[in-house]
Scaffold this motif. Sequence first.
Motif, PDB file in Angstrom:
ATOM      1  N   HIS A 293      68.950  51.568 -35.443  1.00 17.95           N
ATOM      2  CA  HIS A 293      68.398  52.901 -35.161  1.00 17.95           C
ATOM      3  C   HIS A 293      68.615  53.868 -36.322  1.00 17.95           C
ATOM      4  CE1 HIS A 293      72.607  53.200 -34.298  1.00 17.95           C
ATOM      5  NE2 HIS A 293      72.544  54.497 -34.069  1.00 17.95           N
ATOM      6  N   GLU A 294      69.619  53.622 -37.152  1.00 10.13           N
ATOM      7  CA  GLU A 294      69.827  54.423 -38.351  1.00 10.13           C
ATOM      8  C   GLU A 294      69.106  53.810 -39.554  1.00 10.13           C
ATOM      9  OE1 GLU A 294      73.903  56.526 -38.604  1.00 10.13           O
ATOM     10  OE2 GLU A 294      74.363  54.605 -37.660  1.00 10.13           O
ATOM     11  N   GLN A 295      68.976  52.506 -39.534  1.00  2.57           N
ATOM     12  CA  GLN A 295      68.343  51.777 -40.638  1.00  2.57           C
ATOM     13  C   GLN A 295      66.829  51.976 -40.644  1.00  2.57           C
ATOM     14  OE1 GLN A 295      68.861  47.576 -40.158  1.00  2.57           O
ATOM     15  NE2 GLN A 295      68.176  47.062 -42.221  1.00  2.57           N
ATOM     16  N   PHE A 296      66.216  51.858 -39.474  1.00  2.00           N
ATOM     17  CA  PHE A 296      64.765  52.012 -39.337  1.00  2.00           C
ATOM     18  C   PHE A 296      64.453  53.055 -38.259  1.00  2.00           C
ATOM     19  CE2 PHE A 296      65.092  47.377 -40.580  1.00  2.00           C
ATOM     20  CZ  PHE A 296      64.631  47.541 -41.873  1.00  2.00           C
ATOM     21  N   PRO A 297      64.819  54.310 -38.496  1.00  2.00           N
ATOM     22  CA  PRO A 297      64.688  55.316 -37.439  1.00  2.00           C
ATOM     23  C   PRO A 297      63.262  55.541 -36.965  1.00  2.00           C
ATOM     24  CG  PRO A 297      65.231  56.353 -39.551  1.00  2.00           C
ATOM     25  CD  PRO A 297      65.404  54.877 -39.731  1.00  2.00           C
ATOM     26  N   ASP A 298      62.298  55.544 -37.861  1.00  2.00           N
ATOM     27  CA  ASP A 298      60.921  55.814 -37.438  1.00  2.00           C
ATOM     28  C   ASP A 298      60.422  54.737 -36.484  1.00  2.00           C
ATOM     29  OD1 ASP A 298      60.924  58.074 -39.000  1.00  2.00           O
ATOM     30  OD2 ASP A 298      59.830  57.176 -40.677  1.00  2.00           O
ATOM     31  N   HIS A 299      60.702  53.492 -36.811  1.00  2.00           N
ATOM     32  CA  HIS A 299      60.257  52.381 -35.960  1.00  2.00           C
ATOM     33  C   HIS A 299      60.957  52.414 -34.604  1.00  2.00           C
ATOM     34  CE1 HIS A 299      58.721  48.582 -34.687  1.00  2.00           C
ATOM     35  NE2 HIS A 299      59.853  47.922 -34.851  1.00  2.00           N
ATOM     36  N   VAL A 300      62.260  52.602 -34.623  1.00  2.00           N
ATOM     37  CA  VAL A 300      63.019  52.629 -33.368  1.00  2.00           C
ATOM     38  C   VAL A 300      62.624  53.852 -32.539  1.00  2.00           C
ATOM     39  CG1 VAL A 300      65.331  52.863 -32.371  1.00  2.00           C
ATOM     40  CG2 VAL A 300      64.934  51.268 -34.263  1.00  2.00           C
ATOM     41  N   ASN A 301      62.406  54.975 -33.189  1.00  2.00           N
ATOM     42  CA  ASN A 301      61.966  56.174 -32.460  1.00  2.00           C
ATOM     43  C   ASN A 301      60.648  55.923 -31.732  1.00  2.00           C
ATOM     44  OD1 ASN A 301      64.179  57.459 -33.544  1.00  2.00           O
ATOM     45  ND2 ASN A 301      63.015  58.707 -34.995  1.00  2.00           N
ATOM     46  N   GLN A 302      59.754  55.234 -32.411  1.00  2.00           N
ATOM     47  CA  GLN A 302      58.461  54.932 -31.783  1.00  2.00           C
ATOM     48  C   GLN A 302      58.646  54.042 -30.556  1.00  2.00           C
ATOM     49  OE1 GLN A 302      55.710  52.526 -34.123  1.00  2.00           O
ATOM     50  NE2 GLN A 302      53.955  53.586 -33.231  1.00  2.00           N
ATOM     51  N   LEU A 303      59.520  53.050 -30.656  1.00  2.00           N
ATOM     52  CA  LEU A 303      59.786  52.170 -29.516  1.00  2.00           C
ATOM     53  C   LEU A 303      60.376  52.958 -28.353  1.00  2.00           C
ATOM     54  CD1 LEU A 303      61.380  49.089 -31.355  1.00  2.00           C
ATOM     55  CD2 LEU A 303      59.039  49.306 -30.501  1.00  2.00           C
ATOM     56  N   ILE A 304      61.318  53.850 -28.665  1.00  2.00           N
ATOM     57  CA  ILE A 304      61.968  54.633 -27.620  1.00  2.00           C
ATOM     58  C   ILE A 304      60.979  55.587 -26.955  1.00  2.00           C
ATOM     59  CG2 ILE A 304      63.683  56.456 -27.208  1.00  2.00           C
ATOM     60  CD1 ILE A 304      65.471  55.090 -29.300  1.00  2.00           C
ATOM     61  N   VAL A 305      60.220  56.316 -27.743  1.00  2.00           N
ATOM     62  CA  VAL A 305      59.280  57.303 -27.194  1.00  2.00           C
ATOM     63  C   VAL A 305      58.199  56.610 -26.369  1.00  2.00           C
ATOM     64  CG1 VAL A 305      57.513  59.006 -27.778  1.00  2.00           C
ATOM     65  CG2 VAL A 305      59.739  59.063 -28.932  1.00  2.00           C
ATOM     66  N   THR A 306      57.724  55.470 -26.825  1.00  2.00           N
ATOM     67  CA  THR A 306      56.720  54.714 -26.053  1.00  2.00           C
ATOM     68  C   THR A 306      57.265  54.329 -24.689  1.00  2.00           C
ATOM     69  OG1 THR A 306      55.680  53.853 -28.066  1.00  2.00           O
ATOM     70  CG2 THR A 306      55.283  52.639 -26.026  1.00  2.00           C
ATOM     71  N   PHE A 307      58.512  53.844 -24.660  1.00  2.00           N
ATOM     72  CA  PHE A 307      59.161  53.465 -23.398  1.00  2.00           C
ATOM     73  C   PHE A 307      59.317  54.687 -22.492  1.00  2.00           C
ATOM     74  CE2 PHE A 307      62.986  53.085 -20.812  1.00  2.00           C
ATOM     75  CZ  PHE A 307      62.829  51.842 -20.204  1.00  2.00           C
ATOM     76  N   LEU A 308      59.773  55.792 -23.050  1.00  2.00           N
ATOM     77  CA  LEU A 308      59.973  57.010 -22.251  1.00  2.00           C
ATOM     78  C   LEU A 308      58.657  57.513 -21.685  1.00  2.00           C
ATOM     79  CD1 LEU A 308      62.505  58.955 -24.537  1.00  2.00           C
ATOM     80  CD2 LEU A 308      63.028  57.616 -22.493  1.00  2.00           C
ATOM     81  N   ASP A 309      57.609  57.542 -22.505  1.00  2.00           N
ATOM     82  CA  ASP A 309      56.297  58.004 -22.031  1.00  2.00           C
ATOM     83  C   ASP A 309      55.766  57.123 -20.906  1.00  2.00           C
ATOM     84  OD1 ASP A 309      55.973  60.251 -23.622  1.00  2.00           O
ATOM     85  OD2 ASP A 309      54.985  59.168 -25.258  1.00  2.00           O
ATOM     86  N   ARG A 310      55.996  55.822 -21.042  1.00  2.00           N
ATOM     87  CA  ARG A 310      55.499  54.880 -20.033  1.00  2.00           C
ATOM     88  C   ARG A 310      56.207  55.047 -18.689  1.00  2.00           C
ATOM     89  NH1 ARG A 310      55.933  50.390 -22.984  1.00  2.00           N
ATOM     90  NH2 ARG A 310      57.848  49.601 -22.043  1.00  2.00           N
ATOM     91  N   ASN A 311      57.437  55.578 -18.728  1.00  2.00           N
ATOM     92  CA  ASN A 311      58.235  55.643 -17.490  1.00  2.00           C
ATOM     93  C   ASN A 311      58.604  57.051 -17.052  1.00  2.00           C
ATOM     94  OD1 ASN A 311      58.923  52.679 -16.848  1.00  2.00           O
ATOM     95  ND2 ASN A 311      59.370  52.815 -19.032  1.00  2.00           N
ATOM     96  N   LYS A 312      58.054  58.070 -17.726  1.00  2.00           N
ATOM     97  CA  LYS A 312      58.480  59.428 -17.388  1.00  2.00           C
ATOM     98  C   LYS A 312      58.059  59.847 -15.985  1.00  2.00           C
ATOM     99  CE  LYS A 312      54.613  61.621 -19.878  1.00  2.00           C
ATOM    100  NZ  LYS A 312      54.286  62.488 -21.038  1.00  2.00           N
ATOM    101  N   HIS A 313      57.106  59.130 -15.394  1.00  2.00           N
ATOM    102  CA  HIS A 313      56.722  59.436 -14.006  1.00  2.00           C
ATOM    103  C   HIS A 313      57.860  59.165 -13.032  1.00  2.00           C
ATOM    104  CE1 HIS A 313      56.077  55.069 -14.341  1.00  2.00           C
ATOM    105  NE2 HIS A 313      56.279  55.032 -13.037  1.00  2.00           N
ATOM    106  N   ARG A 314      58.893  58.453 -13.482  1.00  2.00           N
ATOM    107  CA  ARG A 314      60.015  58.125 -12.612  1.00  2.00           C
ATOM    108  C   ARG A 314      61.013  59.285 -12.484  1.00  2.00           C
ATOM    109  NH1 ARG A 314      61.317  52.977 -11.443  1.00  2.00           N
ATOM    110  NH2 ARG A 314      63.531  53.398 -11.806  1.00  2.00           N
ATOM    111  N   VAL A 315      60.801  60.335 -13.282  1.00  2.00           N
ATOM    112  CA  VAL A 315      61.685  61.504 -13.213  1.00  2.00           C
ATOM    113  C   VAL A 315      60.987  62.585 -12.409  1.00  2.00           C
ATOM    114  CG1 VAL A 315      62.924  63.256 -14.531  1.00  2.00           C
ATOM    115  CG2 VAL A 315      62.676  60.952 -15.465  1.00  2.00           C
ATOM    116  N   PRO A 316      61.609  63.075 -11.329  1.00  2.00           N
ATOM    117  CA  PRO A 316      60.969  64.124 -10.539  1.00  2.00           C
ATOM    118  C   PRO A 316      60.810  65.404 -11.339  1.00  2.00           C
ATOM    119  CG  PRO A 316      63.266  63.818  -9.880  1.00  2.00           C
ATOM    120  CD  PRO A 316      62.944  62.715 -10.828  1.00  2.00           C
ATOM    121  N   VAL A 317      59.676  66.058 -11.160  1.00  2.00           N
ATOM    122  CA  VAL A 317      59.399  67.315 -11.870  1.00  2.00           C
ATOM    123  C   VAL A 317      59.926  68.493 -11.040  1.00  2.00           C
ATOM    124  CG1 VAL A 317      57.616  68.797 -12.805  1.00  2.00           C
ATOM    125  CG2 VAL A 317      57.354  66.315 -12.909  1.00  2.00           C
TER     126      VAL A 317
END
Length: 317
Positions: A293-317
């Motif tokens: 995550h420190e070595q390839f931050p842009d790539h890892v950030n993209q993986l994390i954000v994609t996962f979060l976007d795909r599952n953000k419906h699981r958090v109540p608004v």
Amino acid sequence: MDKVLHKSVQVDGLKLHVAEVGSESSPAVIFLHGFPEIWYTWRYQMIAVANAGFRAIAPDFRGYGLSDSPAEPEKASFADFVNDIVSILDSLGISKVFVVAKDFGAMVAFSFVLLHPEKVAGLISLGMIFVPPGAYKRSFALPEGFYVRRWQEPGRAEADFGRLDVKTVVRNIYILFSKSEIPIADENQEIMDLVKPTSPLPSWFTEEDLATYGALYERSGFRTALQVPYRATYLDVGPVEHDPKMEAPTLLIMGEEDYVMKIMDEYVRSDGMKKYVPNLETIYVPHGSHFVHEQFPDHVNQLIVTFLDRNKHRVPV
């Protein structure tokens, strides 16, 4: 980094440091560090998830970084760390959260997910697989000179580290853990002897980064860090120990050249985790080290954000 706010949360008479960025009304993501890290290890990820519309929270575990040390560090436990996460979330008014964790921070995260599944929207683990608590083997059946086994021995790491200044200890560990080889010392060697004074830092880890880590470990010392994770027993998660199931969506990110892969490669590649984590996706990062995550931050950030976007419906608004 100027956007990151710093606050203290009172837990069990200790002030625990929490770094935070993003709107309080956004879905929350808590980042759990490993060793030899502190909140700062997530500097790239925090900004990325905040820019993507999430609230990023990164605590220092008790006895690490800017958090207070417990009165008796040698009695610190995984249970303490899990309870601290619960208390931090409660104090911030967060009922459900995404958890991103690395190294032993993932061990804390796994226990948190098993004990408090209703609080978890999703889990991302970097560099650490889930092994059922009942099957956990501290030595991994590796030689006596394996760094984990050396640091389990009371006084051994203290004497080894004590020969050097704190900044050099952190430097050496970062260099060692960035390699693909498993850190194993010979019979007449100590772990710190595995790194030559002339060895360069990884190209993606700057002298400024090292200075930040060094200053914070100068403050906290290594007493709690050597207790948890190396000397504390793995957390008893009660009835779920014999049939642990983590139902939340889970992403495992592994660097292809992470030395951990040499320890548990067969288990990881055979999808051994899927028995316990049915909603698991595993992604391998080419050339990635233990600090992917420190070595390839842009790539890892993209993986994390994609996962979060795909599952953000699981958090109540």
